[in-house]
Scaffold this motif. Structure first.
Motif, PDB file in Angstrom:
ATOM      1  N   ALA A 140       0.835  -1.203   0.000  1.00 26.20           N
ATOM      2  CA  ALA A 140       0.000   0.000   0.000  1.00 26.20           C
ATOM      3  C   ALA A 140       0.872   1.257   0.000  1.00 26.20           C
ATOM      4  O   ALA A 140       0.537   2.250  -0.672  1.00 26.20           O
ATOM      5  CB  ALA A 140      -0.928  -0.008   1.214  1.00 26.20           C
ATOM      6  N   GLU A 141       1.968   1.219   0.730  1.00 20.79           N
ATOM      7  CA  GLU A 141       2.884   2.368   0.752  1.00 20.79           C
ATOM      8  C   GLU A 141       3.432   2.655  -0.643  1.00 20.79           C
ATOM      9  O   GLU A 141       3.538   3.818  -1.057  1.00 20.79           O
ATOM     10  CB  GLU A 141       4.037   2.104   1.725  1.00 20.79           C
ATOM     11  CG  GLU A 141       3.644   2.199   3.190  1.00 20.79           C
ATOM     12  CD  GLU A 141       4.828   2.019   4.120  1.00 20.79           C
ATOM     13  OE1 GLU A 141       4.952   2.799   5.083  1.00 20.79           O
ATOM     14  OE2 GLU A 141       5.643   1.089   3.869  1.00 20.79           O
ATOM     15  N   ILE A 142       3.780   1.597  -1.368  1.00 19.89           N
ATOM     16  CA  ILE A 142       4.323   1.760  -2.725  1.00 19.89           C
ATOM     17  C   ILE A 142       3.281   2.383  -3.648  1.00 19.89           C
ATOM     18  O   ILE A 142       3.561   3.357  -4.369  1.00 19.89           O
ATOM     19  CB  ILE A 142       4.786   0.398  -3.277  1.00 19.89           C
ATOM     20  CG1 ILE A 142       6.000  -0.110  -2.495  1.00 19.89           C
ATOM     21  CG2 ILE A 142       5.117   0.515  -4.768  1.00 19.89           C
ATOM     22  CD1 ILE A 142       6.384  -1.538  -2.818  1.00 19.89           C
ATOM     23  N   PHE A 143       2.059   1.845  -3.639  1.00 14.67           N
ATOM     24  CA  PHE A 143       1.016   2.361  -4.520  1.00 14.67           C
ATOM     25  C   PHE A 143       0.628   3.791  -4.156  1.00 14.67           C
ATOM     26  O   PHE A 143       0.343   4.616  -5.027  1.00 14.67           O
ATOM     27  CB  PHE A 143      -0.216   1.455  -4.488  1.00 14.67           C
ATOM     28  CG  PHE A 143      -0.079   0.201  -5.307  1.00 14.67           C
ATOM     29  CD1 PHE A 143       0.442   0.249  -6.584  1.00 14.67           C
ATOM     30  CD2 PHE A 143      -0.473  -1.024  -4.809  1.00 14.67           C
ATOM     31  CE1 PHE A 143       0.571  -0.902  -7.357  1.00 14.67           C
ATOM     32  CE2 PHE A 143      -0.351  -2.188  -5.564  1.00 14.67           C
ATOM     33  CZ  PHE A 143       0.176  -2.116  -6.841  1.00 14.67           C
ATOM     34  N   LEU A 144       0.608   4.099  -2.840  1.00 10.63           N
ATOM     35  CA  LEU A 144       0.269   5.445  -2.414  1.00 10.63           C
ATOM     36  C   LEU A 144       1.339   6.439  -2.885  1.00 10.63           C
ATOM     37  O   LEU A 144       1.008   7.520  -3.386  1.00 10.63           O
ATOM     38  CB  LEU A 144       0.153   5.505  -0.893  1.00 10.63           C
ATOM     39  CG  LEU A 144      -0.168   6.896  -0.313  1.00 10.63           C
ATOM     40  CD1 LEU A 144      -1.544   7.371  -0.785  1.00 10.63           C
ATOM     41  CD2 LEU A 144      -0.125   6.855   1.220  1.00 10.63           C
ATOM     42  N   ALA A 145       2.593   6.062  -2.756  1.00  9.41           N
ATOM     43  CA  ALA A 145       3.685   6.935  -3.200  1.00  9.41           C
ATOM     44  C   ALA A 145       3.591   7.192  -4.696  1.00  9.41           C
ATOM     45  O   ALA A 145       3.802   8.325  -5.158  1.00  9.41           O
ATOM     46  CB  ALA A 145       5.032   6.317  -2.837  1.00  9.41           C
ATOM     47  N   GLU A 146       3.274   6.141  -5.472  1.00  7.66           N
ATOM     48  CA  GLU A 146       3.144   6.309  -6.926  1.00  7.66           C
ATOM     49  C   GLU A 146       1.978   7.227  -7.280  1.00  7.66           C
ATOM     50  O   GLU A 146       2.079   8.074  -8.174  1.00  7.66           O
ATOM     51  CB  GLU A 146       2.953   4.949  -7.579  1.00  7.66           C
ATOM     52  CG  GLU A 146       4.201   4.076  -7.581  1.00  7.66           C
ATOM     53  CD  GLU A 146       3.987   2.745  -8.281  1.00  7.66           C
ATOM     54  OE1 GLU A 146       2.816   2.423  -8.592  1.00  7.66           O
ATOM     55  OE2 GLU A 146       4.983   2.034  -8.516  1.00  7.66           O
ATOM     56  N   ALA A 147       0.870   7.057  -6.551  1.00  3.29           N
ATOM     57  CA  ALA A 147      -0.310   7.891  -6.815  1.00  3.29           C
ATOM     58  C   ALA A 147      -0.024   9.353  -6.481  1.00  3.29           C
ATOM     59  O   ALA A 147      -0.416  10.277  -7.226  1.00  3.29           O
ATOM     60  CB  ALA A 147      -1.501   7.396  -6.005  1.00  3.29           C
ATOM     61  N   GLU A 148       0.673   9.599  -5.386  1.00  4.41           N
ATOM     62  CA  GLU A 148       0.994  10.966  -4.979  1.00  4.41           C
ATOM     63  C   GLU A 148       1.964  11.597  -5.963  1.00  4.41           C
ATOM     64  O   GLU A 148       1.880  12.798  -6.257  1.00  4.41           O
ATOM     65  CB  GLU A 148       1.556  10.968  -3.558  1.00  4.41           C
ATOM     66  CG  GLU A 148       0.515  10.630  -2.497  1.00  4.41           C
ATOM     67  CD  GLU A 148       1.080  10.594  -1.101  1.00  4.41           C
ATOM     68  OE1 GLU A 148       2.339  10.486  -0.971  1.00  4.41           O
ATOM     69  OE2 GLU A 148       0.295  10.654  -0.134  1.00  4.41           O
ATOM     70  N   LEU A 149       2.894  10.807  -6.499  1.00  6.47           N
ATOM     71  CA  LEU A 149       3.836  11.307  -7.486  1.00  6.47           C
ATOM     72  C   LEU A 149       3.110  11.728  -8.762  1.00  6.47           C
ATOM     73  O   LEU A 149       3.417  12.775  -9.351  1.00  6.47           O
ATOM     74  CB  LEU A 149       4.880  10.232  -7.803  1.00  6.47           C
ATOM     75  CG  LEU A 149       6.009  10.646  -8.761  1.00  6.47           C
ATOM     76  CD1 LEU A 149       6.805  11.809  -8.187  1.00  6.47           C
ATOM     77  CD2 LEU A 149       6.922   9.453  -9.025  1.00  6.47           C
ATOM     78  N   LYS A 150       2.137  10.941  -9.178  1.00  4.39           N
ATOM     79  CA  LYS A 150       1.354  11.274 -10.375  1.00  4.39           C
ATOM     80  C   LYS A 150       0.570  12.584 -10.168  1.00  4.39           C
ATOM     81  O   LYS A 150       0.448  13.400 -11.077  1.00  4.39           O
ATOM     82  CB  LYS A 150       0.386  10.145 -10.711  1.00  4.39           C
ATOM     83  CG  LYS A 150       1.053   8.916 -11.293  1.00  4.39           C
ATOM     84  CD  LYS A 150       0.034   7.838 -11.594  1.00  4.39           C
ATOM     85  CE  LYS A 150       0.713   6.586 -12.159  1.00  4.39           C
ATOM     86  NZ  LYS A 150      -0.260   5.495 -12.416  1.00  4.39           N
ATOM     87  N   ASN A 151       0.047  12.771  -8.949  1.00  3.23           N
ATOM     88  CA  ASN A 151      -0.704  13.985  -8.659  1.00  3.23           C
ATOM     89  C   ASN A 151       0.193  15.227  -8.713  1.00  3.23           C
ATOM     90  O   ASN A 151      -0.236  16.301  -9.125  1.00  3.23           O
ATOM     91  CB  ASN A 151      -1.360  13.883  -7.277  1.00  3.23           C
ATOM     92  CG  ASN A 151      -2.515  12.907  -7.257  1.00  3.23           C
ATOM     93  OD1 ASN A 151      -3.118  12.634  -8.296  1.00  3.23           O
ATOM     94  ND2 ASN A 151      -2.826  12.354  -6.090  1.00  3.23           N
ATOM     95  N   VAL A 152       1.436  15.050  -8.273  1.00  2.00           N
ATOM     96  CA  VAL A 152       2.393  16.157  -8.308  1.00  2.00           C
ATOM     97  C   VAL A 152       2.748  16.513  -9.743  1.00  2.00           C
ATOM     98  O   VAL A 152       2.868  17.675 -10.130  1.00  2.00           O
ATOM     99  CB  VAL A 152       3.682  15.796  -7.515  1.00  2.00           C
ATOM    100  CG1 VAL A 152       4.759  16.854  -7.754  1.00  2.00           C
ATOM    101  CG2 VAL A 152       3.376  15.691  -6.038  1.00  2.00           C
ATOM    102  N   GLU A 153       2.922  15.469 -10.560  1.00  2.00           N
ATOM    103  CA  GLU A 153       3.277  15.682 -11.973  1.00  2.00           C
ATOM    104  C   GLU A 153       2.114  16.308 -12.739  1.00  2.00           C
ATOM    105  O   GLU A 153       2.298  17.018 -13.692  1.00  2.00           O
ATOM    106  CB  GLU A 153       3.652  14.335 -12.615  1.00  2.00           C
ATOM    107  CG  GLU A 153       4.934  13.750 -12.028  1.00  2.00           C
ATOM    108  CD  GLU A 153       5.221  12.355 -12.548  1.00  2.00           C
ATOM    109  OE1 GLU A 153       4.323  11.772 -13.184  1.00  2.00           O
ATOM    110  OE2 GLU A 153       6.330  11.847 -12.334  1.00  2.00           O
TER     111      GLU A 153
END
Length: 233
Positions: free
Chosen positions: A220-233
């Protein structure tokens, strides 16, 4: 107007991952993520947390949910969550609360989106008693899922039907804990989810992680980090 109440059922004595319901994921308690999704949907009138644990109750109140005190006998490892559902509905009815749809948003599924929940609400039809969420299964009971006896002898789960190609077999899905939408009267009258007409909504696997142990939590930590990165981009 349809009155919708959301619920999070969170016991304090989790065995798989100690304190998981309020464990911080991305700096926020798992429980809070369910509450925030519910409160972000205007279709949901109220949000409740049913718990036997004061620490969980404190977090629930902090994030704006009302607390229902869950009896100890409904918070054991062997207690049925269905009975906790029944208790919450009866508790609210006893104080004059009446609503049309019951939405369960388990804290262990923190990556759901509000759109996932909204699609479940939209899937409720006159002939439907329950809406669940599913994701495409990685394995098929027709090809690579087996049952085995005490001696290790194994056979396919669906051994009574033969398909020579995986493409010909029925597509199968894993149930997830992203959301459950049920009519309150159905919960009170029945004793299991599939006693009535069940519809399902497909959610992507990256939003359907169900946290039971530390390995699920790290995923879950990995997927959350990826989702947050996409939101930043």
């Amino acid at each position: 107007m349809t009155r919708v109440y959301a619920f999070v059922f969170a016991r304090g004595n989790s065995k798989g991952l100690s304190g998981k319901n309020i464990k911080l994921l991305g700096g926020k308690p798992l429980l809070a993520r369910s509450i925030e999704v519910a409160k972000a949907l205007p279709q949901i009138s109220k949000v409740f947390v049913s718990t036997d644990c004061e620490a969980i109750a404190s977090v629930a109140r902090q994030y704006g949910a009302e607390v229902i005190e869950r009896p100890d006998e409904l918070a054991t490892d062997h207690a049925s969550e269905w009975h906790a559902w029944q208790h919450a509905i009866r508790y609210l009815e006893s104080r004059g609360e009446h609503f049309d749809l019951f939405v369960s948003l388990p804290a262990t599924s923190p990556l759901r989106s509000k759109e996932d929940v909204l699609r479940c609400l939209e899937a409720v039809k006159a002939e439907v008693d329950v809406v669940v969420t599913v994701t495409e299964a990685a394995r098929s009971p027709y090809f690579n899922m087996v049952v085995r006896d005490d001696e290790g002898l194994s056979s396919l789960v669906c051994a009574d039907r033969t398909f020579h190609r995986r493409q010909d077999a029925p597509k199968v899905y894993d149930m997830t804990t992203v959301a459950y939408v049920v009519r309150p009267e159905f919960v009170l009258q029945q004793e299991k989810l599939f006693a009535g007409t069940v519809s399902s909504v497909i959610v992507p696997r990256e939003r359907a992680v169900d946290i039971d142990d530390i390995y699920d939590f790290k995923l879950a930590e990995i997927f959350l980090a990826e989702a947050e990165l996409k939101n930043v981009e």
